[in-house]
Every structure is written in C-alpha cells, then in structure tokens.
Design a protein around this motif. Structure first.
Motif, PDB file in Angstrom:
ATOM      1  N   ASP A   1       0.833  -1.197   0.000  1.00 13.31           N
ATOM      2  CA  ASP A   1       0.000   0.000   0.000  1.00 13.31           C
ATOM      3  C   ASP A   1       0.873   1.253   0.000  1.00 13.31           C
ATOM      4  O   ASP A   1       1.656   1.479   0.915  1.00 13.31           O
ATOM      5  N   ASN A   2       0.738   2.080  -1.035  1.00 10.83           N
ATOM      6  CA  ASN A   2       1.513   3.313  -1.156  1.00 10.83           C
ATOM      7  C   ASN A   2       0.624   4.559  -1.111  1.00 10.83           C
ATOM      8  O   ASN A   2       0.936   5.596  -1.691  1.00 10.83           O
ATOM      9  N   SER A   3      -0.483   4.451  -0.410  1.00 11.71           N
ATOM     10  CA  SER A   3      -1.434   5.557  -0.341  1.00 11.71           C
ATOM     11  C   SER A   3      -0.890   6.674   0.536  1.00 11.71           C
ATOM     12  O   SER A   3       0.049   6.480   1.320  1.00 11.71           O
ATOM     13  N   PRO A   4      -1.457   7.885   0.431  1.00  7.19           N
ATOM     14  CA  PRO A   4      -1.036   8.987   1.309  1.00  7.19           C
ATOM     15  C   PRO A   4      -1.171   8.646   2.788  1.00  7.19           C
ATOM     16  O   PRO A   4      -0.372   9.094   3.605  1.00  7.19           O
ATOM     17  N   GLU A   5      -2.190   7.827   3.107  1.00  8.26           N
ATOM     18  CA  GLU A   5      -2.371   7.420   4.506  1.00  8.26           C
ATOM     19  C   GLU A   5      -1.189   6.582   4.983  1.00  8.26           C
ATOM     20  O   GLU A   5      -0.742   6.707   6.118  1.00  8.26           O
ATOM     21  N   THR A   6      -0.667   5.741   4.083  1.00  8.32           N
ATOM     22  CA  THR A   6       0.499   4.918   4.431  1.00  8.32           C
ATOM     23  C   THR A   6       1.722   5.790   4.677  1.00  8.32           C
ATOM     24  O   THR A   6       2.486   5.564   5.622  1.00  8.32           O
TER      25      THR A   6
END
Length: 223
Positions: free
Chosen positions: A110-115
């Motif tokens: 997971d490379n989302s902004p949340e990550t």
C-alpha cells in the motif's frame, strides 16, 4: 540495519523503502528523483539495489562503530549485576522495536497517502530505538573489556590512616551502598546505579579487608 533487511524480505512497500533511503542513502539526485517521480520501474529497481547494498555493507552508514546486525541479537541476561542491569535497560527498547517492525511490515504494498503519514513516524522511531539498542551493546562490550561502564567515572580514593577518619569513611561506604542498592531496585533499567553500588562495595572491601555483608547490614537496620 535490520529494518532494511526486513524491507528487502517483505513485499517492499515503495513508500517505506523511500523513507529508508532518505535516512541511509547517499545519492542526493536519486533522493530527489524518488520524491519527484514516485514509484516507477527504474526507481523501484534502483531503490532495491541501493538498499540491498547498504544492508550488506557495500555502502556503509556507521552507527557508533558497531555492526548494524547487532540490533537483532538477543542480549544475554548476564551473570553479574552490571550485565543484568544492561539487559534490563536493553530489553524494553528491543521489544518495542520488534513490535514496530511488525507494524511496518503490515503496510504490504500500500503506497497511499495514509500509508506515508503512518509509516514515516514508525520508521523514525524504529531507527531511534535501533541506535539506542546498539549503544547499550557498545556499553556492554566496554564493560566486558574494561570491567566497568563507560559513563560512570572511576574516582581514585585514599583509605584514611587515622582510626577515627577510617571509621567515618567506612560508615559513609555503608550509607552509599544502601543508597545505591535502593536505586538499583527502584531504577533497574539504569545500569549506572549497579556500577556505583559495585564501586562503593569495592571501597568498603579495601577499607575493611572483607566484603560487605548485605544480610548483616539489614539485621542492623531492624535492631
């Protein structure tokens, strides 16, 4: 660093890898490329190669002159109060570090902004804990080589020849022994008190010719 080995042996989350390279990498142009272009086949391949080189010692970033793999080792409990105290100082840091490593692996791919928001402080804390653990290992190595902890200065002392002065000196030794024995109990994760307790017992031995008896002292306190 074990944190890099863990990344290499996991799903190799790009954001976590980038954060690691920002800490340990030396190529400023590549750091800028990672920030500007994000995950691309080239960036991912080079990131893996460079972090692998850092982890295997091809590219070195020193921490207190110790082997980076020392932070993964279980510190022996030891058979002396000083070694045992160092183990007590090291253990909670090591346990927390392993817990955070497990959390970091949970991000997967997971490379989302949340990550990014979650992974960065975890990486920073793991690196800080890793350095703290390595410093404790360095103190342990120093202790085994020199017979004492590096942060507690060894003071020269002269045994009084006058009987009255000698008696006062011995009583002061007893007070200091009781004081630091209490500190060892109250602050078991601070090894300097174990060192001070050992030092005052040594002074008592040189002043009296016999070792300090804990049980005798306790009996006297209750009489």
């Amino acid at each position: 660093m074990q944190i890099i080995h863990n990344w290499l042996n996991s799903k190799q989350n790009f954001i976590v890898g980038r954060l690691l390279y920002e800490q340990f990498g030396t190529d400023k142009d590549f750091k800028n490329l990672l920030k500007q272009n994000g995950e691309t086949p080239f960036n991912k391949k080079k990131l893996k190669e460079d972090l692998s080189a850092i982890a295997n010692g091809t590219i070195k970033k020193a921490v207190a002159g110790l082997s980076p793999d020392i932070s993964t080792k279980e510190m022996p409990a030891g058979n002396t109060p000083l070694l045992q105290s160092l183990n007590k100082e090291w253990k909670p840091l090591y346990m927390k570090m392993n817990f955070l490593r497990h959390q970091l692996q949970g991000f997967g791919s997971d490379n989302s902004p949340e990550t990014i928001k979650k992974a960065d402080p975890i990486c920073q804390e793991i690196l800080s804990l890793e350095k703290q653990c390595m410093k404790i290992w360095a103190k342990r190595d120093y202790l085994l080589q020199n017979g004492r902890l590096p942060e507690v200065k060894e003071n020269d002392f002269e045994i009084p020849s006058d009987p009255i002065a000698l008696g006062r000196y011995v009583e002061n030794c007893k007070r200091q022994i009781r004081r630091h024995r209490t500190n060892v109990i109250k602050k078991p994760t601070d090894p300097k008190y174990a060192q001070l307790l050992s030092d005052w017992k040594e002074k008592y031995l040189k002043a009296t010719g016999h070792e300090y008896q804990e049980k005798t002292d306790l009996k006297q306190n209750f009489n």
